[in-house]
Design an enzyme around this catalytic site. Structure first.
Site, PDB file in Angstrom:
ATOM      1  N   ALA A  67       0.864  -1.177   0.000  1.00 55.57           N
ATOM      2  CA  ALA A  67       0.000   0.000   0.000  1.00 55.57           C
ATOM      3  C   ALA A  67       0.900   1.227   0.000  1.00 55.57           C
ATOM      4  O   ALA A  67       2.078   1.131   0.351  1.00 55.57           O
ATOM      5  CB  ALA A  67      -0.867  -0.024   1.258  1.00 55.57           C
ATOM      6  N   GLY A 106       0.650  -5.093   0.657  1.00 58.49           N
ATOM      7  CA  GLY A 106      -0.484  -5.038  -0.267  1.00 58.49           C
ATOM      8  C   GLY A 106      -0.153  -5.596  -1.642  1.00 58.49           C
ATOM      9  O   GLY A 106      -1.038  -6.085  -2.344  1.00 58.49           O
ATOM     10  N   GLU A 109      -0.601  -9.167  -1.291  1.00 60.81           N
ATOM     11  CA  GLU A 109      -2.047  -9.403  -1.122  1.00 60.81           C
ATOM     12  C   GLU A 109      -2.766  -9.313  -2.474  1.00 60.81           C
ATOM     13  O   GLU A 109      -3.706 -10.049  -2.729  1.00 60.81           O
ATOM     14  CB  GLU A 109      -2.621  -8.384  -0.129  1.00 60.81           C
ATOM     15  CG  GLU A 109      -2.156  -8.663   1.302  1.00 60.81           C
ATOM     16  CD  GLU A 109      -2.608  -7.589   2.272  1.00 60.81           C
ATOM     17  OE1 GLU A 109      -2.171  -6.432   2.101  1.00 60.81           O
ATOM     18  OE2 GLU A 109      -3.401  -7.890   3.170  1.00 60.81           O
TER      19      GLU A 109
HETATM   20  N1  3HC Z   1       4.589   3.370   0.214  1.00 63.78           N
HETATM   21  C1  3HC Z   1       5.061   4.567  -0.140  1.00 63.78           C
HETATM   22  N2  3HC Z   1       6.369   4.793  -0.430  1.00 63.78           N
HETATM   23  C2  3HC Z   1       7.181   3.740  -0.369  1.00 63.78           C
HETATM   24  C3  3HC Z   1       6.749   2.460  -0.024  1.00 63.78           C
HETATM   25  C4  3HC Z   1       5.382   2.286   0.264  1.00 63.78           C
HETATM   26  N3  3HC Z   1       4.876   1.091   0.576  1.00 63.78           N
HETATM   27  N4  3HC Z   1       7.807   1.621  -0.044  1.00 63.78           N
HETATM   28  C5  3HC Z   1       8.865   2.351  -0.406  1.00 63.78           C
HETATM   29  N5  3HC Z   1       8.494   3.635  -0.606  1.00 63.78           N
HETATM   30  C6  3HC Z   1       9.328   4.741  -1.060  1.00 63.78           C
HETATM   31  C7  3HC Z   1      10.393   5.085  -0.048  1.00 63.78           C
HETATM   32  O1  3HC Z   1       9.903   5.987   0.924  1.00 63.78           O
HETATM   33  C8  3HC Z   1      11.438   5.719  -0.939  1.00 63.78           C
HETATM   34  O2  3HC Z   1      10.990   7.025  -1.252  1.00 63.78           O
HETATM   35  P1  3HC Z   1      12.036   8.192  -1.523  1.00 63.78           P
HETATM   36  O3  3HC Z   1      12.836   7.782  -2.711  1.00 63.78           O
HETATM   37  O4  3HC Z   1      11.191   9.379  -1.713  1.00 63.78           O
HETATM   38  O5  3HC Z   1      12.865   8.244  -0.266  1.00 63.78           O
HETATM   39  C9  3HC Z   1      11.332   4.909  -2.222  1.00 63.78           C
HETATM   40  O6  3HC Z   1      10.047   4.287  -2.176  1.00 63.78           O
HETATM   41  C10 3HC Z   1      12.382   3.822  -2.363  1.00 63.78           C
HETATM   42  O7  3HC Z   1      12.399   3.050  -1.171  1.00 63.78           O
HETATM   43  P2  3HC Z   1      13.757   2.537  -0.545  1.00 63.78           P
HETATM   44  O8  3HC Z   1      14.722   3.659  -0.444  1.00 63.78           O
HETATM   45  O9  3HC Z   1      13.386   1.813   0.701  1.00 63.78           O
HETATM   46  O10 3HC Z   1      14.246   1.548  -1.671  1.00 63.78           O
HETATM   47  P3  3HC Z   1      14.916   0.128  -1.516  1.00 63.78           P
HETATM   48  O11 3HC Z   1      15.175  -0.368  -2.866  1.00 63.78           O
HETATM   49  O12 3HC Z   1      16.041   0.170  -0.538  1.00 63.78           O
HETATM   50  O13 3HC Z   1      13.806  -0.815  -0.845  1.00 63.78           O
HETATM   51  C11 3HC Z   1      11.635  -1.763  -0.568  1.00 63.78           C
HETATM   52  C12 3HC Z   1      12.617  -1.086  -1.531  1.00 63.78           C
HETATM   53  C13 3HC Z   1      12.176  -3.142  -0.144  1.00 63.78           C
HETATM   54  C14 3HC Z   1      10.343  -1.940  -1.282  1.00 63.78           C
HETATM   55  C15 3HC Z   1      11.478  -0.889   0.687  1.00 63.78           C
HETATM   56  O14 3HC Z   1      11.160   0.431   0.285  1.00 63.78           O
HETATM   57  C16 3HC Z   1      10.383  -1.322   1.620  1.00 63.78           C
HETATM   58  O15 3HC Z   1      10.602  -2.202   2.429  1.00 63.78           O
HETATM   59  N6  3HC Z   1       9.227  -0.676   1.537  1.00 63.78           N
HETATM   60  C17 3HC Z   1       8.134  -0.901   2.456  1.00 63.78           C
HETATM   61  C18 3HC Z   1       7.396  -2.145   2.116  1.00 63.78           C
HETATM   62  C19 3HC Z   1       6.233  -2.297   3.048  1.00 63.78           C
HETATM   63  O16 3HC Z   1       6.310  -2.103   4.237  1.00 63.78           O
HETATM   64  N7  3HC Z   1       5.097  -2.703   2.472  1.00 63.78           N
HETATM   65  C20 3HC Z   1       3.883  -2.853   3.248  1.00 63.78           C
HETATM   66  C21 3HC Z   1       3.170  -1.557   3.287  1.00 63.78           C
HETATM   67  S1  3HC Z   1       1.775  -1.601   4.360  1.00 63.78           S
HETATM   68  C22 3HC Z   1       0.614  -2.407   3.462  1.00 63.78           C
HETATM   69  O17 3HC Z   1       0.827  -2.824   2.355  1.00 63.78           O
HETATM   70  C23 3HC Z   1      -0.710  -2.494   4.129  1.00 63.78           C
HETATM   71  C24 3HC Z   1      -1.612  -3.455   3.484  1.00 63.78           C
HETATM   72  O18 3HC Z   1      -1.530  -4.696   4.081  1.00 63.78           O
HETATM   73  C25 3HC Z   1      -3.025  -2.984   3.582  1.00 63.78           C
END
Ligand code: 3HC
Length: 701
Positions: A67, A106, A109
């Protein structure tokens, strides 16, 4: 904030296969425009009478990584992920998810709502919501146990770990793995499908209710025992997985949604989400925004003590070729022993195979010759904190390094500009301050100074990131406290603690109060662990500021030879081989004599007083660092405190905590304490400004 592209989803056709392509860089997060785009494309694909099956794929580096976390603090916009996934799951034509990169949260999912899943062999999948204090809130808790059973579903959701495509295929999370071209393989796969697989009704793993419920009960007991009632998300995950068996799909999804909303509203999730964005913001350096890091393949480290060896291990573990330079044969042997011991321990504990350990060591070159440095792209000086010694070694490094090499000093508090000048190439010289143990601790303060080139700075940042570290921009300052962000705040923290120690508290009381706040260790446990002689040497090397109260207790301990764990006697006494001690009665006696000598009558501090004073000291020191430009943003201070000092991550960090209290209340509390010790408690100008303007630290991020 980056603007999402206007049309982040495209519908293409390959004969009878409709291809829905998501393109929302950088990680294809499922923001509202993407959700709307997928829904519209799906409806159009289904309505087209020539469509036999539909493939959902993504361009760029990854299938959706979740998400859009930035939307969590905004008003909800339809369709929600849940609504979208219902649409996918109920599509009357087979839907295939084509997964590459990291399908997370997400994103996974979404894939689970599709009827079939095919992935590139190097793809990874995970549900990392737990790291944000959340649970999979778009069907993950209901669909995952149906696909892989309760035990494995718990493992994935409780750990947040990513699994490889191969493992996902083995456990039944995906249907097919390809090492060929994913898009064309997915289309070919879709062509073979003749039916919609009813994913929501897949109850294979729910059939044996007895085993399933036993697993749920065991997890609930384990979560309660390990984490207590405070762990909202893990407990809610258990409830949701239980519901997957007990309730029909729709009711399970509703329960999951409510549980997700509860978690989202929690302070813990707000803190963890703040920490997530703070870490990423910290790696952005305003003065070097457009610079590209240079390529780093071989690093060299000068100094093979605990720090240098730790950096060498971290480098080897991240795939760098490492040259480690030590003085004489005995220095080389000692470094080899430390590095070898790390690999032996890792192999013994099963973290590495013997082959992996041996392979890593083939990339290590240990030498006592500085002239070997000429091949290195990045050279890190990691010798003791002695300015003259460091300056002379840096001059030698400057003389032999290749012209475009970046030189870094690991100093934690010496004058970075002067050290950079000593290399003869200040533009190429930066600070890289690692925290011990460097092979474990994720924090690296990247020291900037006026003469440093943007490229050298970003090369340091890129290198730290490549090692899986969290780089934070910092300047060395010479005013209040010392060092970059971490050590300067630690100095304020310790002074606040030492003043209470001198005025009536005990080390164990102060440590206990800080542990109950959420720090893993209190300040005196940390002092014992680090060795009291290290901080003592630093104090001795600096002129004493007559305007800062000086507490001599730690000095007196060092003079007695009570250096902490290394002598098994410090603030605590340690049995042979133990890292947890019992209070040292001799220290308590010494403190009481010390008070008598200084004419101090002991007074009582409650645990709350202790926490309040220490947290006020941390926030005020942080505000000073912002004013002096040592730290660029409040959230950088939060990142340093979380990674470097164990500030509870679920609180986000001290500056986020200060915002919750409000800067104006903090300023008024400080004004009460200020007469006692102005050096510590007189409100920093930034704090006063925020209080007057009714602003928050977050406004400065
Ligand atoms: N939402 C919004 N922005 C996100 C994001 C997300 N889920 N995941 C990453 N970003 C953004 C980061 O803030 C960053 O932004 P910036 O360039 O402006 O700083 C950019 O994407 C790149 O991220 P990273 O610097 O972390 O890049 P990496 O290549 O090192 O890592 C990644 C990529 C493994 C995807 C890492 O970003 C990550 O772990 N992201 C979070 C994943 C996550 O937690 N997903 C679950 C979200 S909650 C959800 O899905 C709820 C659902 O169940 C309803």
């Amino acid at each position: 904030m980056k603007q999402a592209p206007k049309h982040p989803v495209r519908l293409e056709r390959q004969g009878t296969i409709a291809l829905i392509v998501i393109e929302n860089p950088p990680v294809n997060a499922l923001g509202v425009a993407v959700r709307r785009g997928i829904a519209a494309a799906l409806n159009a694909a289904v309505a087209h009478d020539k469509t036999d099956a539909i493939v959902i794929a993504a361009n760029g580096r990854t299938f959706p990584a979740g998400a859009d976390i930035r939307e969590f603090d905004m008003a909800a916009q339809e369709p929600s992920l849940g609504q979208l996934f219902d649409l996918i799951e109920n599509a009357p034509k087979p839907v295939v998810a084509a997964i590459h990169g990291t399908a997370l949260g997400g994103g996974l999912e979404l894939a689970m709502a599709a009827h079939y899943r095919i992935a590139s062999s190097d793809a990874r999948m995970g549900l990392p919501e737990i790291h944000l204090g959340l649970l999979p809130g778009a069907g993950g808790t209901q669909r995952l146990p149906r696909l892989i059973g309760a035990e494995l579903a718990f493992d994935m959701m409780m750990s947040g770990n990513q699994l490889s495509a191969g493992i996902c295929a083995e456990i039944g999370l995906i249907d097919s793995v390809t090492s060929g071209d994913l898009r064309s393989e997915a289309v070919a796969y879709a062509r073979t499908l003749t039916e919609v697989r009813p994913t929501a009704l897949n109850r294979t793993h729910l059939m044996d209710g007895g085993d399933y419920m036993a697993t749920v009960a065991a997890r609930r007991a384990q979560v309660k025992a390990d984490l207590g009632a405070g762990a909202l998300a893990p407990l809610k995950i258990v409830d949701c997985v239980e519901a997957a068996l007990l309730l029909p799909m729709d009711a399970g999804l509703q329960l999951e949604r409510a549980a997700f909303e509860d978690c989202l509203a929690s302070r813990e999730s707000a803190g963890l989400r703040h920490a997530f964005f703070a870490e990423r913001r910290a790696a952005k350096f305003p003065e070097a925004a457009d610079a590209k890091p240079a390529k780093v393949e071989r690093i060299a480290i000068v100094g093979g003590g605990t720090m240098g060896s730790g950096i060498a291990i971290a480098g080897l573990q991240s795939g760098f070729a490492v040259t480690l330079v030590e003085q004489g044969e005995s220095g080389v042997n000692a470094a080899l022993e430390q590095i070898g011991a790390f690999y032996e321990r890792s192999i013994a504990k099963g973290r590495l195979s013997e082959a992996q350990g041996a392979a890593a060591l083939t990339h290590l070159q240990l030498t006592n010759k500085l002239d070997t440095l000429g091949e290195a792209d990045l050279i890190i000086e990691a010798i003791g904190e002695d300015f003259d010694l460091k300056a002379s070694i840096l001059a030698e490094i400057g003389a032999v390094a290749k012209p475009d090499a970046v030189i870094a000093t690991n100093t934690s508090y010496l004058d970075l500009s002067a050290l950079a000048a000593a290399t003869g190439r200040p533009a190429n010289t930066i600070g890289l301050h690692f925290f011990a143990p460097a092979q474990v601790n994720k924090l690296v303060e990247v020291g900037v100074h006026d003469a440093a080139s943007a490229q050298a700075v970003m090369t340091g940042v890129g290198f730290a990131k490549a090692m899986g570290k969290t780089p934070v921009r910092a300047r060395v300052h010479k005013g209040f406290g010392s060092g970059y962000i971490g050590n300067a705040i630690l100095e304020a923290y310790r002074l606040a603690a030492d003043i209470m120690l001198e005025d009536g508290a005990t080390p164990a009381q102060i440590d206990g109060a800080m542990r109950s706040f959420g720090f893993p260790l209190g300040p005196y446990q940390i002092a014992d662990m680090s060795g009291l002689d290290i901080a003592y040497a630093r104090r001795q090397s600096k002129p004493r500021d007559p305007d800062v109260r000086y507490v001599e207790i730690a000095d007196k301990m060092v003079e007695q030879g009570w250096l902490g764990q290394k002598t098994r006697r410090g603030y605590y006494i340690y049995a042979e081989g133990q890292r947890t001690g019992v209070p040292n009665g001799d220290v308590l006696k010494m403190i009481s004599e010390h008070r008598a000598h200084k004419g101090i009558t002991a007074r009582k501090f409650s645990d709350r007083d202790i926490r309040d004073r220490i947290l006020l000291a941390i926030v005020n020191a942080g505000a000073r660092l912002l004013g002096e430009g040592v730290a660029a943003r409040p959230s950088d201070i939060d990142t340093v405190m979380v990674h470097g000092f164990g500030y509870p991550r679920s609180r986000g960090g001290p500056m986020m905590d200060a915002d919750a209290t409000t800067p104006s209340i903090i300023a008024s509390r400080l004004s009460v304490l200020a007469p006692e010790e102005p050096s510590l408690w007189a409100a920093a100008p930034v704090l006063t400004m925020l209080a007057q303007e009714r602003q928050k630290f977050a406004d400065l991020n």
